[in-house]
Design an enzyme around this catalytic site. Structure first.
Site, PDB file in Angstrom:
ATOM      1  N   HIS A  70      32.301  40.417  39.144  1.00 55.82           N
ATOM      2  CA  HIS A  70      32.960  41.716  38.920  1.00 55.82           C
ATOM      3  C   HIS A  70      31.913  42.818  38.754  1.00 55.82           C
ATOM      4  CE1 HIS A  70      36.406  39.217  36.989  1.00 55.82           C
ATOM      5  NE2 HIS A  70      36.848  39.657  38.142  1.00 55.82           N
ATOM      6  N   LYS A  72      51.458  36.729  33.081  1.00 56.60           N
ATOM      7  CA  LYS A  72      50.355  35.844  33.448  1.00 56.60           C
ATOM      8  C   LYS A  72      49.700  35.306  32.186  1.00 56.60           C
ATOM      9  CE  LYS A  72      46.545  36.073  36.770  1.00 56.60           C
ATOM     10  NZ  LYS A  72      45.761  36.969  37.629  1.00 56.60           N
ATOM     11  N   SER A  88      37.032  34.118  37.341  1.00 59.16           N
ATOM     12  CA  SER A  88      37.276  33.988  35.900  1.00 59.16           C
ATOM     13  C   SER A  88      37.796  32.589  35.575  1.00 59.16           C
ATOM     14  CB  SER A  88      38.295  35.036  35.435  1.00 59.16           C
ATOM     15  OG  SER A  88      37.800  36.319  35.688  1.00 59.16           O
TER      16      SER A  88
HETATM   17  P1  ADP Z   1      43.224  39.897  39.783  1.00 55.12           P
HETATM   18  O1  ADP Z   1      44.024  38.977  38.884  1.00 55.12           O
HETATM   19  O2  ADP Z   1      43.814  41.274  39.910  1.00 55.12           O
HETATM   20  O3  ADP Z   1      42.840  39.308  41.128  1.00 55.12           O
HETATM   21  P2  ADP Z   1      40.470  39.454  38.931  1.00 55.12           P
HETATM   22  O4  ADP Z   1      39.878  39.845  37.646  1.00 55.12           O
HETATM   23  O5  ADP Z   1      40.553  38.005  39.240  1.00 55.12           O
HETATM   24  O6  ADP Z   1      41.877  40.174  38.958  1.00 55.12           O
HETATM   25  O7  ADP Z   1      39.673  40.149  40.133  1.00 55.12           O
HETATM   26  C1  ADP Z   1      39.606  41.552  40.261  1.00 55.12           C
HETATM   27  C2  ADP Z   1      38.990  41.894  41.612  1.00 55.12           C
HETATM   28  O8  ADP Z   1      37.644  41.449  41.662  1.00 55.12           O
HETATM   29  C3  ADP Z   1      39.698  41.212  42.812  1.00 55.12           C
HETATM   30  O9  ADP Z   1      39.665  42.098  43.911  1.00 55.12           O
HETATM   31  C4  ADP Z   1      38.832  40.011  43.090  1.00 55.12           C
HETATM   32  O10 ADP Z   1      38.909  39.607  44.439  1.00 55.12           O
HETATM   33  C5  ADP Z   1      37.455  40.584  42.759  1.00 55.12           C
HETATM   34  N1  ADP Z   1      36.506  39.538  42.385  1.00 55.12           N
HETATM   35  C6  ADP Z   1      36.647  38.587  41.438  1.00 55.12           C
HETATM   36  N2  ADP Z   1      35.560  37.801  41.357  1.00 55.12           N
HETATM   37  C7  ADP Z   1      34.689  38.280  42.296  1.00 55.12           C
HETATM   38  C8  ADP Z   1      33.380  37.881  42.742  1.00 55.12           C
HETATM   39  N3  ADP Z   1      32.764  36.835  42.235  1.00 55.12           N
HETATM   40  N4  ADP Z   1      32.793  38.615  43.715  1.00 55.12           N
HETATM   41  C9  ADP Z   1      33.442  39.672  44.260  1.00 55.12           C
HETATM   42  N5  ADP Z   1      34.675  40.086  43.905  1.00 55.12           N
HETATM   43  C10 ADP Z   1      35.293  39.396  42.937  1.00 55.12           C
END
Ligand code: ADP
Length: 160
Positions: A17, A41, A128
């Protein structure tokens, strides 16, 4: 001023992130990292815990702030005058979901556009849920998350 919103569950915030956020902060004048709260969720950390970790991890990035919403991200963007929503793309599996998210957002407000950043080669495997799984099974996640997350797990584990 070009403003953008980077929404997510951030449960917890990871170095993946942060990589997206740092790169986006160089493209936009201001980026809000937005905890989009989904009460349906099941989450590992509370909203307060997640916000604390996010604020601590981003405090050195000047043009970034942290907020949360329990409503639609597009509505939040409209309210603060941001025209772009940032997301990160890891594998093809992300594409399917992001494609639908983009279409739904455009249905609500077609003036707000999505901007996608490709995951960095070193952080693309981080999610995550992987972090939570690794931690539960005793793996050292220090290289994968900011120190505020390590601190939050420590507090959580102590209170068990
Ligand atoms: P959500 O539940 O809305 O998908 P997340 O916290 O899992 O929320 O992810 C938020 C954003 O960050 C999403 O667009 C996800 O694809 C992106 N993301 C999560 N982990 C990574 C990573 N390791 N590298 C790049 N983008 C990521």
């Amino acid at each position: 001023m070009k403003k953008a919103i980077y929404p997510g569950s951030f449960d917890p915030i990871t170095n993946g992130h942060l990589d997206i956020l740092r790169r986006a902060s160089k493209v936009f004048d201001h980026v809000t990292m937005l905890l989009a709260v989904n009460p349906n969720k099941k989450s590992e950390f509370t909203v307060e815990e997640r916000l604390t970790m996010m604020k601590e991890a981003t405090k050195d990035i000047e043009n970034v702030d942290v907020d949360f919403t329990s409503g639609l991200t597009v509505e939040y963007a409209r309210k603060v005058g941001a025209n772009h929503i940032i997301r990160g793309l890891r594998a093809v599996t992300d594409f399917e979901y992001e494609f639908q998210f983009a279409a739904a957002n455009s249905f609500v407000d077609s003036n707000i556009d999505m901007v996608f950043f490709m995951a960095g080669s070193k952080t693309s495997f981080i999610s995550s849920s992987t972090i939570n799984e690794l931690h539960k099974n005793g793996a050292d996640i220090t290289p994968l998350v900011p120190s505020s997350v390590i601190e939050a797990y420590r507090k959580k584990d102590q209170s068990k």
